[in-house]
Design an enzyme around this catalytic site. Structure first.
Site, PDB file in Angstrom:
ATOM      1  N   GLY A 103      42.160  40.044  37.810  1.00 17.42           N
ATOM      2  CA  GLY A 103      43.692  40.048  36.695  1.00 17.42           C
ATOM      3  C   GLY A 103      44.656  40.713  38.494  1.00 17.42           C
ATOM      4  O   GLY A 103      45.014  39.507  38.782  1.00 17.42           O
ATOM      5  N   GLY A 104      45.140  41.873  38.741  1.00 11.79           N
ATOM      6  CA  GLY A 104      46.550  42.466  38.642  1.00 11.79           C
ATOM      7  C   GLY A 104      46.006  41.084  40.532  1.00 11.79           C
ATOM      8  O   GLY A 104      47.044  40.631  40.892  1.00 11.79           O
ATOM      9  N   HIS A 149      39.884  39.303  25.290  1.00  8.51           N
ATOM     10  CA  HIS A 149      40.153  39.830  26.360  1.00  8.51           C
ATOM     11  C   HIS A 149      40.265  41.331  25.471  1.00  8.51           C
ATOM     12  O   HIS A 149      40.767  41.254  24.622  1.00  8.51           O
ATOM     13  CB  HIS A 149      41.296  39.229  26.833  1.00  8.51           C
ATOM     14  CG  HIS A 149      41.702  40.289  28.006  1.00  8.51           C
ATOM     15  ND1 HIS A 149      42.181  41.013  28.363  1.00  8.51           N
ATOM     16  CD2 HIS A 149      41.375  39.857  29.293  1.00  8.51           C
ATOM     17  CE1 HIS A 149      42.291  41.144  28.919  1.00  8.51           C
ATOM     18  NE2 HIS A 149      42.229  41.276  29.772  1.00  8.51           N
ATOM     19  N   GLY A 196      43.042  47.301  34.823  1.00  8.09           N
ATOM     20  CA  GLY A 196      44.824  47.315  35.655  1.00  8.09           C
ATOM     21  C   GLY A 196      45.304  48.851  35.346  1.00  8.09           C
ATOM     22  O   GLY A 196      46.075  49.154  35.595  1.00  8.09           O
ATOM     23  N   GLU A 214      42.942  43.151  25.681  1.00 12.82           N
ATOM     24  CA  GLU A 214      44.344  42.836  25.892  1.00 12.82           C
ATOM     25  C   GLU A 214      44.492  42.120  24.414  1.00 12.82           C
ATOM     26  O   GLU A 214      45.411  42.178  23.345  1.00 12.82           O
ATOM     27  CB  GLU A 214      45.313  42.216  26.481  1.00 12.82           C
ATOM     28  CG  GLU A 214      45.228  43.329  28.113  1.00 12.82           C
ATOM     29  CD  GLU A 214      45.543  42.867  29.002  1.00 12.82           C
ATOM     30  OE1 GLU A 214      45.833  41.636  29.631  1.00 12.82           O
ATOM     31  OE2 GLU A 214      45.367  44.218  29.938  1.00 12.82           O
ATOM     32  N   SER A 249      40.165  46.027  37.628  1.00 19.09           N
ATOM     33  CA  SER A 249      40.091  46.614  38.891  1.00 19.09           C
ATOM     34  C   SER A 249      39.418  46.166  40.175  1.00 19.09           C
ATOM     35  O   SER A 249      39.129  46.717  40.942  1.00 19.09           O
ATOM     36  CB  SER A 249      40.523  47.894  38.525  1.00 19.09           C
ATOM     37  OG  SER A 249      41.444  47.976  37.753  1.00 19.09           O
ATOM     38  N   ASN A 254      42.900  35.639  36.485  1.00 21.44           N
ATOM     39  CA  ASN A 254      43.281  36.581  35.144  1.00 21.44           C
ATOM     40  C   ASN A 254      45.087  36.364  35.580  1.00 21.44           C
ATOM     41  O   ASN A 254      45.043  37.795  35.651  1.00 21.44           O
ATOM     42  CB  ASN A 254      42.731  36.603  34.341  1.00 21.44           C
ATOM     43  CG  ASN A 254      43.708  37.160  32.924  1.00 21.44           C
ATOM     44  OD1 ASN A 254      44.376  36.620  32.551  1.00 21.44           O
ATOM     45  ND2 ASN A 254      43.362  38.282  32.092  1.00 21.44           N
ATOM     46  N   TRP A 255      45.984  35.422  35.095  1.00 21.02           N
ATOM     47  CA  TRP A 255      47.654  35.153  35.584  1.00 21.02           C
ATOM     48  C   TRP A 255      48.030  36.034  34.763  1.00 21.02           C
ATOM     49  O   TRP A 255      48.901  37.024  34.432  1.00 21.02           O
ATOM     50  CB  TRP A 255      47.795  34.613  36.061  1.00 21.02           C
ATOM     51  CG  TRP A 255      47.473  33.554  37.129  1.00 21.02           C
ATOM     52  CD1 TRP A 255      46.555  34.163  38.116  1.00 21.02           C
ATOM     53  CD2 TRP A 255      47.809  32.558  38.260  1.00 21.02           C
ATOM     54  NE1 TRP A 255      46.832  33.581  39.150  1.00 21.02           N
ATOM     55  CE2 TRP A 255      47.051  32.426  38.539  1.00 21.02           C
ATOM     56  CE3 TRP A 255      48.620  31.853  37.316  1.00 21.02           C
ATOM     57  CZ2 TRP A 255      47.144  31.324  39.583  1.00 21.02           C
ATOM     58  CZ3 TRP A 255      49.051  30.383  37.993  1.00 21.02           C
ATOM     59  CH2 TRP A 255      48.095  30.148  39.191  1.00 21.02           C
ATOM     60  N   LYS A 256      47.193  36.489  32.515  1.00 16.66           N
ATOM     61  CA  LYS A 256      48.499  36.970  32.031  1.00 16.66           C
ATOM     62  C   LYS A 256      49.207  36.305  31.713  1.00 16.66           C
ATOM     63  O   LYS A 256      49.368  35.531  32.316  1.00 16.66           O
ATOM     64  CB  LYS A 256      48.304  38.690  32.322  1.00 16.66           C
ATOM     65  CG  LYS A 256      46.998  38.851  32.726  1.00 16.66           C
ATOM     66  CD  LYS A 256      46.422  40.525  32.351  1.00 16.66           C
ATOM     67  CE  LYS A 256      45.347  41.158  33.046  1.00 16.66           C
ATOM     68  NZ  LYS A 256      44.932  42.847  32.821  1.00 16.66           N
ATOM     69  N   GLU A 264      33.975  43.342  31.194  1.00 18.58           N
ATOM     70  CA  GLU A 264      35.955  44.353  31.254  1.00 18.58           C
ATOM     71  C   GLU A 264      34.597  45.551  30.527  1.00 18.58           C
ATOM     72  O   GLU A 264      36.062  45.670  29.615  1.00 18.58           O
ATOM     73  CB  GLU A 264      36.023  43.474  31.267  1.00 18.58           C
ATOM     74  CG  GLU A 264      36.502  42.159  31.801  1.00 18.58           C
ATOM     75  CD  GLU A 264      37.683  41.863  32.220  1.00 18.58           C
ATOM     76  OE1 GLU A 264      38.329  41.122  33.253  1.00 18.58           O
ATOM     77  OE2 GLU A 264      38.710  41.492  30.819  1.00 18.58           O
TER      78      GLU A 264
HETATM   79  P1  PGA Z   1      42.973  43.878  36.072  1.00 18.01           P
HETATM   80  O1  PGA Z   1      42.701  43.139  35.436  1.00 18.01           O
HETATM   81  O2  PGA Z   1      41.507  43.252  37.679  1.00 18.01           O
HETATM   82  O3  PGA Z   1      44.452  44.112  36.664  1.00 18.01           O
HETATM   83  O4  PGA Z   1      42.653  45.452  35.919  1.00 18.01           O
HETATM   84  C1  PGA Z   1      41.126  42.235  34.988  1.00 18.01           C
HETATM   85  C2  PGA Z   1      41.248  42.048  33.689  1.00 18.01           C
HETATM   86  O5  PGA Z   1      42.515  41.922  32.835  1.00 18.01           O
HETATM   87  O6  PGA Z   1      41.067  40.391  33.213  1.00 18.01           O
END
Ligand code: PGA
Length: 250
Positions: free
Chosen positions: A233-234, A94, A172, A96, A212, A9-11, A166
């Site tokens: 994500g990251g 998600h 993050g 966010e 993470s 997930n590149w956000k 999640e």
């Molecule tokens: P993260 O994000 O790996 O940076 O914790 C995961 C996500 O939001 O799907």
């Protein structure tokens, strides 16, 4: 056997040029990796370019979707539009979106139905906040998100759904859930599928862990019986670390 899924997930990261460079760097690193489905979710602006550059090597996902097909919904992108841009999957619910954009379980439900109707595979995110975990409400929260968000779906619908557990406190933050903590929630979620959908659906539904995930913790997570992949994500932003996560089995 459930086929694992590793999804990035590149956000809100990467221009079109950066996205294409990522795909071109990743492809040789994942050549021959046919043990799992590999999915990337770029921002809307880069979807078409990533789909074209990916060919059959990667599946492409949207990061959100509207529940209507078209209309006066400024800023929204519909499920048929995601298909048109080359997507086969879409992330829905998600944390966010839930925290920053008022996403509710009711909307998640409408979006899942819109995605399924357009032939997209929804990756539906659920997970508790730190306060909810600390007050022992994890199961209650997951049950509510599941009943409302994934309510009214048939076993046939469910055969095309991917769930992502999640925990919000792990996203993050560098604070991954231990494989045991994650496994407990995954097991609980699979149990919900048994009681609310069907035993067969529970056997086949893929439940990904997200929060993470890194090259150095993916193996421990994937060793858990009920963890069928990861939503990253990251660590999905660099071709090196994403390829290392995809290669968890080597
Ligand atoms: P993260 O994000 O790996 O940076 O914790 C995961 C996500 O939001 O799907």
């Amino acid at each position: 056997m459930r086929r694992p899924v590793i999804a990035g997930n590149w956000k809100m990261f990467k221009t079109i040029a950066e996205s294409v460079a990522f795909v071109n760097a990743l492809k040789p690193k994942i050549r021959g990796a046919n043990h799992c489905d590999i999915v990337v979710a770029p921002p809307y602006t880069a979807l078409r370019a990533v789909a074209d550059a990916s060919g059959l090597d990667l599946a492409v996902a949207g990061q959100d979707v509207a529940w209507e097909k078209e209309g006066a919904f400024t800023g929204d992108v519909s499920a048929p539009m995601l298909r048109d841009a080359g997507c086969s999957h879409v992330i829905i619910g998600h944390s966010e979106r839930r925290q920053l954009h008022g996403e509710t379980d009711e909307r998640v439900n409408l979006k899942i139905k819109a995605a399924l109707a357009a032939g997209l595979l929804p990756i539906v995110c659920v997970g508790e906040s730190l306060a909810e975990r600390e007050s022992n409400q994890t199961k209650e929260v997951l049950e509510k998100q599941f009943s409302k968000g994934l309510g009214g779906l048939t076993p046939q619908d469910f055969s095309r759904i991917i769930i992502a557990y999640e925990p919000v406190w792990a996203i993050g933050t560098g604070r991954t859930a231990t494989p045991e903590i994650a496994a407990e929630s995954h097991h609980f979620l699979r149990g919900l599928v048994v009681t609310k959908i069907s035993g067969e659906s529970a056997e086949s539904v893929r439940i990904l862990y997200g929060g993470s995930v890194k090259p150095d913790n993916i193996r421990g997570l994937m060793a858990q019986e009920d963890i069928d992949g990861a939503l990253v994500g990251g660590a999905s932003l660099s071709a090196e670390s994403f390829a290392a996560i995809v290669g968890y089995n080597s």
